[in-house]
Design a protein around this motif. Sequence first.
Motif, short mmCIF file in Angstrom:
data_model
loop_
_atom_site.label_atom_id
_atom_site.label_comp_id
_atom_site.label_asym_id
_atom_site.label_seq_id
_atom_site.Cartn_x
_atom_site.Cartn_y
_atom_site.Cartn_z
N GLY A 40 0.81 -1.22 0.00
CA GLY A 40 0.00 0.00 0.00
C GLY A 40 0.84 1.26 0.00
N HIS A 41 0.21 2.36 -0.37
CA HIS A 41 0.85 3.67 -0.32
C HIS A 41 -0.24 4.74 -0.26
N THR A 42 0.16 5.95 0.04
CA THR A 42 -0.81 7.05 0.07
C THR A 42 -0.95 7.65 -1.32
N VAL A 43 -2.12 8.23 -1.54
CA VAL A 43 -2.36 9.00 -2.76
C VAL A 43 -2.94 10.34 -2.33
N PRO A 44 -2.74 11.37 -3.12
CA PRO A 44 -3.28 12.68 -2.74
C PRO A 44 -4.81 12.66 -2.81
N SER A 45 -5.43 13.43 -1.95
CA SER A 45 -6.90 13.53 -1.96
C SER A 45 -7.33 14.92 -2.43
N ASN A 46 -6.52 15.51 -3.29
CA ASN A 46 -6.89 16.82 -3.85
C ASN A 46 -6.66 16.77 -5.36
N GLY A 47 -6.93 17.85 -6.02
CA GLY A 47 -6.77 17.90 -7.47
C GLY A 47 -7.68 16.90 -8.15
N ALA A 48 -7.13 16.13 -9.06
CA ALA A 48 -7.92 15.17 -9.84
C ALA A 48 -8.50 14.06 -8.98
N THR A 49 -7.91 13.78 -7.83
CA THR A 49 -8.42 12.72 -6.97
C THR A 49 -9.21 13.25 -5.79
N GLY A 50 -9.56 14.53 -5.82
CA GLY A 50 -10.31 15.13 -4.72
C GLY A 50 -11.81 15.04 -4.90
N ILE A 51 -12.54 15.14 -3.80
CA ILE A 51 -14.00 15.25 -3.82
C ILE A 51 -14.32 16.72 -3.67
N THR A 52 -14.93 17.30 -4.71
CA THR A 52 -15.15 18.74 -4.74
C THR A 52 -16.63 19.06 -4.87
N VAL A 53 -17.08 20.08 -4.15
CA VAL A 53 -18.46 20.56 -4.23
C VAL A 53 -18.43 21.90 -4.96
N ALA A 98 -23.41 12.28 13.87
CA ALA A 98 -23.98 12.30 12.52
C ALA A 98 -23.07 13.02 11.53
N ALA A 99 -22.47 14.13 11.94
CA ALA A 99 -21.60 14.87 11.02
C ALA A 99 -20.42 14.02 10.57
N ASP A 100 -19.83 13.25 11.49
CA ASP A 100 -18.71 12.39 11.12
C ASP A 100 -19.18 11.22 10.26
N VAL A 101 -20.36 10.68 10.53
CA VAL A 101 -20.91 9.61 9.68
C VAL A 101 -21.11 10.14 8.26
N HIS A 102 -21.71 11.34 8.14
CA HIS A 102 -21.91 11.93 6.81
C HIS A 102 -20.57 12.13 6.09
N GLN A 103 -19.60 12.65 6.81
CA GLN A 103 -18.28 12.88 6.22
C GLN A 103 -17.66 11.58 5.71
N LEU A 104 -17.69 10.55 6.53
CA LEU A 104 -17.07 9.28 6.14
C LEU A 104 -17.86 8.58 5.03
N LEU A 105 -19.19 8.74 5.01
CA LEU A 105 -19.97 8.19 3.90
C LEU A 105 -19.64 8.89 2.59
N THR A 106 -19.40 10.19 2.65
CA THR A 106 -18.98 10.92 1.45
C THR A 106 -17.65 10.37 0.96
N TYR A 107 -16.70 10.15 1.87
CA TYR A 107 -15.42 9.57 1.48
C TYR A 107 -15.61 8.20 0.84
#
Length: 173
Positions: A40-53, A98-107
């Motif tokens: 395993g390794h890390t990948v960035p969670s921004n740019g092309a691999t980010g979740i954006t609203v 609930a806020a953390d559940v929503h956040q993790l479900l989005t992820y």
Amino acid sequence: MTDILIDRGTAADGLLLAVPALWEAVIRRLAVDAAVPHGGHTVPSNGATGITVRGDLGITSAFRPDVLLSLPGYDPTVRTLLPVDAKYKRYDRHGVGAADVHQLLTYSAGYTPSDNPRAAIVHPRTKGHSHRVLQVDSPQGGLGNIHVLGVDTHEPPQQVITWVSSMLPWADR
């Protein structure tokens, strides 16, 4: 900091730390140390691999997990992503809000396969580790699983790495 308690006749003589940010850095390091031996390794969670609203009055916001791990899946030729969020909260004493559940479900919706949506929270605790799984369901079916891992802050890092490994996808096999 030294005069913060002066009105009570006490000198603080201390150093302020942003403990949640420190906890996030610790969990990032431990998650990587748990994943690397298994490919395993890390990948960035921004740019092309980010979740954006977008679309809300011209304001753009983003959802970024503290760690986004790329891991070999059940089929070693296919990689799977696992979002991990470090929460400096006592989830050994209180349920996940609930806020953390929503956040993790989005992820999980944004990064993991639709047939196995999952994400993880890692929180501090004492007196051993814990691992529970929140199953989030709807009338239309399962929305995802959130692994909630409590790591004992008194244990050495190598032991914590073993516990973090327990929530990674290959631990299900």
